[in-house]
Scaffold this motif. Structure first.
Motif, PDB file in Angstrom:
ATOM      1  N   ARG A   1      54.463  -0.066   4.327  1.00 48.86           N
ATOM      2  CA  ARG A   1      53.345  -1.107   3.742  1.00 48.86           C
ATOM      3  C   ARG A   1      53.160  -1.842   4.867  1.00 48.86           C
ATOM      4  NH1 ARG A   1      58.024  -2.468  -0.517  1.00 48.86           N
ATOM      5  NH2 ARG A   1      57.771  -0.614  -2.208  1.00 48.86           N
ATOM      6  N   CYS A   2      53.004  -1.161   6.329  1.00 47.70           N
ATOM      7  CA  CYS A   2      52.835  -2.447   7.372  1.00 47.70           C
ATOM      8  C   CYS A   2      51.280  -1.703   8.047  1.00 47.70           C
ATOM      9  CB  CYS A   2      53.873  -2.404   8.760  1.00 47.70           C
ATOM     10  SG  CYS A   2      55.518  -3.385   8.060  1.00 47.70           S
ATOM     11  N   THR A   3      51.447  -0.246   8.099  1.00 45.95           N
ATOM     12  CA  THR A   3      50.342   0.131   9.156  1.00 45.95           C
ATOM     13  C   THR A   3      48.807   0.286   8.565  1.00 45.95           C
ATOM     14  OG1 THR A   3      50.710   2.044   9.046  1.00 45.95           O
ATOM     15  CG2 THR A   3      51.654   0.663  10.580  1.00 45.95           C
ATOM     16  N   GLY A   4      49.195   0.484   7.090  1.00 45.96           N
ATOM     17  CA  GLY A   4      47.616   0.785   6.394  1.00 45.96           C
ATOM     18  C   GLY A   4      47.578   2.555   6.552  1.00 45.96           C
ATOM     19  N   TYR A   5      48.458   3.362   7.480  1.00 52.53           N
ATOM     20  CA  TYR A   5      48.562   4.587   7.782  1.00 52.53           C
ATOM     21  C   TYR A   5      47.554   4.944   8.592  1.00 52.53           C
ATOM     22  CZ  TYR A   5      51.311   4.727   3.368  1.00 52.53           C
ATOM     23  OH  TYR A   5      52.321   4.598   2.664  1.00 52.53           O
ATOM     24  N   GLN A   6      46.230   4.146   9.006  1.00 55.58           N
ATOM     25  CA  GLN A   6      45.410   4.921   9.122  1.00 55.58           C
ATOM     26  C   GLN A   6      45.932   5.060  11.238  1.00 55.58           C
ATOM     27  OE1 GLN A   6      42.546   5.116   8.524  1.00 55.58           O
ATOM     28  NE2 GLN A   6      41.468   6.861  10.128  1.00 55.58           N
ATOM     29  N   ALA A   7      46.886   4.085  11.234  1.00 53.85           N
ATOM     30  CA  ALA A   7      47.746   3.868  13.387  1.00 53.85           C
ATOM     31  C   ALA A   7      48.547   5.104  12.982  1.00 53.85           C
ATOM     32  CB  ALA A   7      48.042   3.136  13.382  1.00 53.85           C
ATOM     33  N   ILE A   8      48.839   5.463  11.440  1.00 57.30           N
ATOM     34  CA  ILE A   8      49.544   6.662  11.482  1.00 57.30           C
ATOM     35  C   ILE A   8      49.241   7.858  11.709  1.00 57.30           C
ATOM     36  CG2 ILE A   8      51.467   8.080  10.599  1.00 57.30           C
ATOM     37  CD1 ILE A   8      52.341   4.850   9.641  1.00 57.30           C
ATOM     38  N   ILE A   9      48.165   8.283  11.204  1.00 51.36           N
ATOM     39  CA  ILE A   9      47.021   9.310  10.992  1.00 51.36           C
ATOM     40  C   ILE A   9      47.026   9.610  12.675  1.00 51.36           C
ATOM     41  CG2 ILE A   9      44.998  10.876  10.127  1.00 51.36           C
ATOM     42  CD1 ILE A   9      45.706   9.512   7.715  1.00 51.36           C
ATOM     43  N   ASP A  10      46.218   8.731  12.891  1.00 52.42           N
ATOM     44  CA  ASP A  10      45.664   8.638  14.011  1.00 52.42           C
ATOM     45  C   ASP A  10      46.662   9.200  15.408  1.00 52.42           C
ATOM     46  OD1 ASP A  10      43.343   7.185  13.465  1.00 52.42           O
ATOM     47  OD2 ASP A  10      43.581   6.098  14.091  1.00 52.42           O
ATOM     48  N   ALA A  11      47.938   8.612  15.460  1.00 45.58           N
ATOM     49  CA  ALA A  11      49.011   9.352  16.578  1.00 45.58           C
ATOM     50  C   ALA A  11      49.160  10.383  15.873  1.00 45.58           C
ATOM     51  CB  ALA A  11      49.916   8.552  16.441  1.00 45.58           C
ATOM     52  N   VAL A  12      49.531  11.352  15.490  1.00 42.87           N
ATOM     53  CA  VAL A  12      49.826  12.647  14.704  1.00 42.87           C
ATOM     54  C   VAL A  12      48.790  13.446  15.153  1.00 42.87           C
ATOM     55  CG1 VAL A  12      50.793  13.896  12.980  1.00 42.87           C
ATOM     56  CG2 VAL A  12      51.438  11.889  12.640  1.00 42.87           C
ATOM     57  N   GLU A  13      47.466  12.713  15.029  1.00 41.88           N
ATOM     58  CA  GLU A  13      46.273  14.153  15.356  1.00 41.88           C
ATOM     59  C   GLU A  13      46.173  14.284  16.370  1.00 41.88           C
ATOM     60  OE1 GLU A  13      41.527  14.339  13.984  1.00 41.88           O
ATOM     61  OE2 GLU A  13      42.238  12.108  14.866  1.00 41.88           O
ATOM     62  N   SER A  14      46.438  12.497  17.671  1.00 43.89           N
ATOM     63  CA  SER A  14      46.417  12.869  18.929  1.00 43.89           C
ATOM     64  C   SER A  14      47.785  13.938  19.487  1.00 43.89           C
ATOM     65  CB  SER A  14      46.419  11.450  19.831  1.00 43.89           C
ATOM     66  OG  SER A  14      47.269  10.731  19.437  1.00 43.89           O
ATOM     67  N   THR A  15      49.309  13.895  18.718  1.00 40.09           N
ATOM     68  CA  THR A  15      49.763  14.127  19.150  1.00 40.09           C
ATOM     69  C   THR A  15      49.528  15.999  19.725  1.00 40.09           C
ATOM     70  OG1 THR A  15      51.544  12.448  18.703  1.00 40.09           O
ATOM     71  CG2 THR A  15      52.111  14.459  19.086  1.00 40.09           C
ATOM     72  N   ALA A  16      49.118  16.404  18.124  1.00 42.37           N
ATOM     73  CA  ALA A  16      48.674  17.755  18.074  1.00 42.37           C
ATOM     74  C   ALA A  16      47.423  18.020  19.309  1.00 42.37           C
ATOM     75  CB  ALA A  16      47.193  17.644  16.313  1.00 42.37           C
ATOM     76  N   ARG A  17      46.567  17.496  19.332  1.00 39.67           N
ATOM     77  CA  ARG A  17      46.036  17.672  20.116  1.00 39.67           C
ATOM     78  C   ARG A  17      45.887  18.014  21.985  1.00 39.67           C
ATOM     79  NH1 ARG A  17      40.542  14.222  18.563  1.00 39.67           N
ATOM     80  NH2 ARG A  17      40.111  15.599  16.169  1.00 39.67           N
ATOM     81  N   ALA A  18      47.215  17.160  21.901  1.00 36.21           N
ATOM     82  CA  ALA A  18      47.912  16.932  23.145  1.00 36.21           C
ATOM     83  C   ALA A  18      48.605  18.461  23.369  1.00 36.21           C
ATOM     84  CB  ALA A  18      48.341  15.769  23.660  1.00 36.21           C
ATOM     85  N   ARG A  19      49.371  18.727  21.920  1.00 36.15           N
ATOM     86  CA  ARG A  19      50.495  19.445  22.111  1.00 36.15           C
ATOM     87  C   ARG A  19      49.146  20.971  22.509  1.00 36.15           C
ATOM     88  NH1 ARG A  19      55.445  19.142  18.128  1.00 36.15           N
ATOM     89  NH2 ARG A  19      56.018  16.638  18.816  1.00 36.15           N
ATOM     90  N   MET A  20      48.367  20.492  22.169  1.00 32.42           N
ATOM     91  CA  MET A  20      47.497  22.010  22.535  1.00 32.42           C
ATOM     92  C   MET A  20      46.518  22.020  23.513  1.00 32.42           C
ATOM     93  SD  MET A  20      47.125  23.870  19.341  1.00 32.42           S
ATOM     94  CE  MET A  20      45.628  24.624  19.700  1.00 32.42           C
ATOM     95  N   GLY A  21      47.066  20.877  24.604  1.00 33.56           N
ATOM     96  CA  GLY A  21      45.937  20.505  25.734  1.00 33.56           C
ATOM     97  C   GLY A  21      44.822  20.200  25.682  1.00 33.56           C
ATOM     98  N   ARG A  22      44.267  19.955  24.408  1.00 33.42           N
ATOM     99  CA  ARG A  22      43.014  18.456  24.462  1.00 33.42           C
ATOM    100  C   ARG A  22      43.447  17.654  24.509  1.00 33.42           C
ATOM    101  NH1 ARG A  22      41.027  20.895  18.813  1.00 33.42           N
ATOM    102  NH2 ARG A  22      39.239  19.684  19.079  1.00 33.42           N
ATOM    103  N   THR A  23      42.232  16.534  24.921  1.00 36.89           N
ATOM    104  CA  THR A  23      42.328  15.252  25.093  1.00 36.89           C
ATOM    105  C   THR A  23      41.924  14.728  23.727  1.00 36.89           C
ATOM    106  OG1 THR A  23      40.602  15.413  26.108  1.00 36.89           O
ATOM    107  CG2 THR A  23      40.768  13.293  25.999  1.00 36.89           C
ATOM    108  N   PRO A  24      43.538  13.736  23.927  1.00 38.15           N
ATOM    109  CA  PRO A  24      44.100  12.667  22.013  1.00 38.15           C
ATOM    110  C   PRO A  24      42.593  12.134  22.072  1.00 38.15           C
ATOM    111  CG  PRO A  24      45.493  12.513  24.053  1.00 38.15           C
ATOM    112  CD  PRO A  24      44.351  13.333  24.613  1.00 38.15           C
TER     113      PRO A  24
END
Length: 161
Positions: A138-161
């Protein structure tokens, strides 16, 4: 009155033996009996996702599962996967992307996000949105959460978040 039943299970890698009433759900057992309060109780109907834990590697809503059903299983809570370092990068991304806000949904979101990242190395934003759709925030509007998951996935793949 119903008698307590003995259960034996692994919780965050440690053997737990207890006697519990058959009506006690897993969330209450974790919070009240084991003092693992990172598992939050929100709706108590399995809708909000705040009580998400892993049982034998699969995420479940602990408010919908009875503690006696976990006899002989392995349960992992947010405390266990956090202490192990398994989600350190995901936690950092949540912090860096301001995806924490009040923090009530955060344990369930982290559990669901890690589940997705274990299933798919680099999910798209729509896949992230879909996988997390069972968790309310009820706080973040989900956008920041999606950004965090996406950047983690990219970082785990060795790509720039």
């Amino acid at each position: 009155m119903t008698a307590a039943m003995p259960i034996s299970l692994q919780v965050n890698g440690e053997r737990v033996e207890a006697n519990v009433l058959p009506r006690v759900n897993l969330a209450d057992f974790l919070r009240e009996h084991l003092k693992l309060t990172g598992t939050h109780v929100g709706c108590e109907h399995g809708v909000c996702g705040a009580c998400t834990v892993r049982v034998n590697g699969e995420i479940v809503r602990s408010c919908l599962m009875l503690a006696v059903q976990t006899n002989g299983t392995s349960v992992e809570t947010i405390e266990g996967i956090s202490d192990s370092g398994e989600i350190a990068d995901l936690q950092a991304a949540f912090r860096d992307r301001n995806a924490l806000q009040c923090g009530f949904c955060t344990p369930g979101m982290l559990m669901a996000a890690q589940d997705l990242l274990q299933q798919k190395r680099e999910p798209g934003r729509d896949e992230i949105r879909e996988h997390l759709s069972g968790n309310y925030c009820r706080c973040t509007g989900y956008q920041a959460i999606i950004d965090a998951v996406e950047s983690t996935a990219r970082a785990r793949m060795g790509r720039t978040p």
